[in-house]
Design a protein around this motif. Structure first.
Motif, PDB file in Angstrom:
ATOM      1  N   PHE A 250       0.835  -1.191   0.000  1.00  0.00           N
ATOM      2  CA  PHE A 250       0.000   0.000   0.000  1.00  0.00           C
ATOM      3  C   PHE A 250       0.876   1.250   0.000  1.00  0.00           C
ATOM      4  CE2 PHE A 250      -2.913  -2.905   2.474  1.00  0.00           C
ATOM      5  CZ  PHE A 250      -3.888  -3.009   1.496  1.00  0.00           C
ATOM      6  N   PRO A 276      -5.070   3.229  -0.409  1.00  0.00           N
ATOM      7  CA  PRO A 276      -6.279   3.318   0.412  1.00  0.00           C
ATOM      8  C   PRO A 276      -6.654   4.784   0.634  1.00  0.00           C
ATOM      9  CG  PRO A 276      -4.683   1.797   1.386  1.00  0.00           C
ATOM     10  CD  PRO A 276      -3.973   2.526   0.287  1.00  0.00           C
ATOM     11  N   VAL A 297      -6.868  -0.424   6.897  1.00  0.00           N
ATOM     12  CA  VAL A 297      -6.287  -1.601   6.220  1.00  0.00           C
ATOM     13  C   VAL A 297      -5.319  -2.342   7.131  1.00  0.00           C
ATOM     14  CG1 VAL A 297      -6.547  -0.568   3.932  1.00  0.00           C
ATOM     15  CG2 VAL A 297      -4.395  -0.237   5.191  1.00  0.00           C
ATOM     16  N   GLN A 300      -5.048  -6.028   7.087  1.00  0.00           N
ATOM     17  CA  GLN A 300      -4.645  -6.617   5.805  1.00  0.00           C
ATOM     18  C   GLN A 300      -3.144  -6.542   5.559  1.00  0.00           C
ATOM     19  OE1 GLN A 300      -7.016  -4.952   2.524  1.00  0.00           O
ATOM     20  NE2 GLN A 300      -8.508  -4.258   4.047  1.00  0.00           N
TER      21      GLN A 300
END
Length: 323
Positions: A250, A276, A297, A300
């Motif tokens: 990310f 994100p 997130v 994750q």
């Protein structure tokens, strides 16, 4: 034996009151179509029921205690990043300390505008690596609505209120180290973004009373800075750490507006799926935006993630984490 930093828990909180674009368009010369086209923002939350910045931060602090199972008495440091504190003094962090009963902690505020969470994470990391502090809260909290000039559509339509934060813990296991590297910078520029300026007195008079100005930003200059200078810093940090852009799980950018995030993604030639974002729902929540996006997130995470934020100062910072 070296001490490392583990990212143990994340939390986030927004006030209940939702303000959509049509409500703002009723009091200023703008429209839902214009706001969405230029910013991607549809709604934001305002603290309007007596909540102040310390209240939002306290909600996050309580979540961090609950999620981590750490007692308030075990917290060593509470660091609140904000440009909308309850007051110039005492620090908002001290109010949070009292609210959660963290009697053994010390607390202070850090002001790095919208880059606050990255500056706060890097600062907390150094306290932990010193070996003296084991449990550190970094909370970014903003009540931007109280600093807005609602006649200024170039600023007021962007901002919302919210808070997000992390509990960082000391560990001696290098495999649990989550804070890999950081790069923090400022340009010493006090004109492009400013808020809350207090002028000195010009005479001794009974009618003297302190006043502050509203938030101001030069939108075009901010956009140019965020989409050119900031990506170069991101590339530089990754090159220094021998991490390829394609290896990032990310990229969590400051939630300034969706168009800036899209432009940074294009500059880095990365898909938007790696970015994100919460700005459509929450608006620009200043230093809290990155913290809340990371919280969204957190469960994750399984690879390198880059946190990057930028704001008044001009301050900008990137923190590379891995979980």
């Amino acid at each position: 034996m070296p001490t490392y930093t583990k990212l143990a828990a994340m939390g986030q909180y927004v006030p209940d009151r939702v303000v959509d674009n049509d409500e703002l368009a009723a009091i200023m010369d703008t429209s839902d179509e214009w706001i969405q086209a230029h910013t991607g923002i549809q709604t934001r939350h305002y603290a309007m029921n007596g909540e102040n910045t310390s209240d939002l931060a306290t909600q996050v602090a309580q979540q961090l205690l609950s999620k981590s199972g750490v007692a308030a008495s075990a917290i060593d440091l509470i660091l609140v990043t904000t440009i909308t504190p309850d007051a110039l003094t005492p620090a908002t962090a001290c109010i949070v300390q009292a609210n959660i009963g963290a009697d053994n902690a010390f607390a202070f505020d850090l002001s790095a505008a919208c880059a606050g969470f990255t500056f706060g994470m890097a600062t907390a990391d150094k306290f932990i690596r010193s070996g003296q502090y084991r449990n550190v809260m970094v909370i970014s909290a903003e009540v931007n609505s109280k600093m807005m000039d609602f006649k200024d559509r170039t600023a007021a339509v962007f901002f919302g209120d919210g808070a997000g934060g992390a509990l960082l813990q000391a560990t001696t296991d290098p495999h649990e180290n989550n804070i890999v590297a950081e790069k923090l910078q400022t340009q010493g520029n006090a004109t492009v973004i400013h808020s809350g300026r207090v002028a000195p007195i010009t005479k001794i008079s009974a009618d003297n009373y302190p006043q502050t100005d509203a938030f101001y930003q030069a939108g075009r200059e901010v956009f140019q800075f965020a989409t050119t200078v900031v990506p170069e810093q991101m590339r530089g940090l990754l090159a220094r750490e021998h991490v390829a852009l394609s290896d990032l799980q990310f990229v969590i950018c400051h939630q300034a507006n969706l168009r800036i995030i899209e432009k940074i993604a294009a500059n880095l030639a990365l898909p938007m799926e790696k970015f994100p974002h919460n700005v459509e729902r929450l608006g620009n929540t200043s230093s809290a935006g990155v913290a809340m996006a990371l919280a969204g997130v957190f469960d994750q995470l399984n690879g390198p993630t880059l946190l990057t934020a930028f704001g008044g100062g001009l301050a900008y910072g990137s923190v590379l984490i891995k979980k």
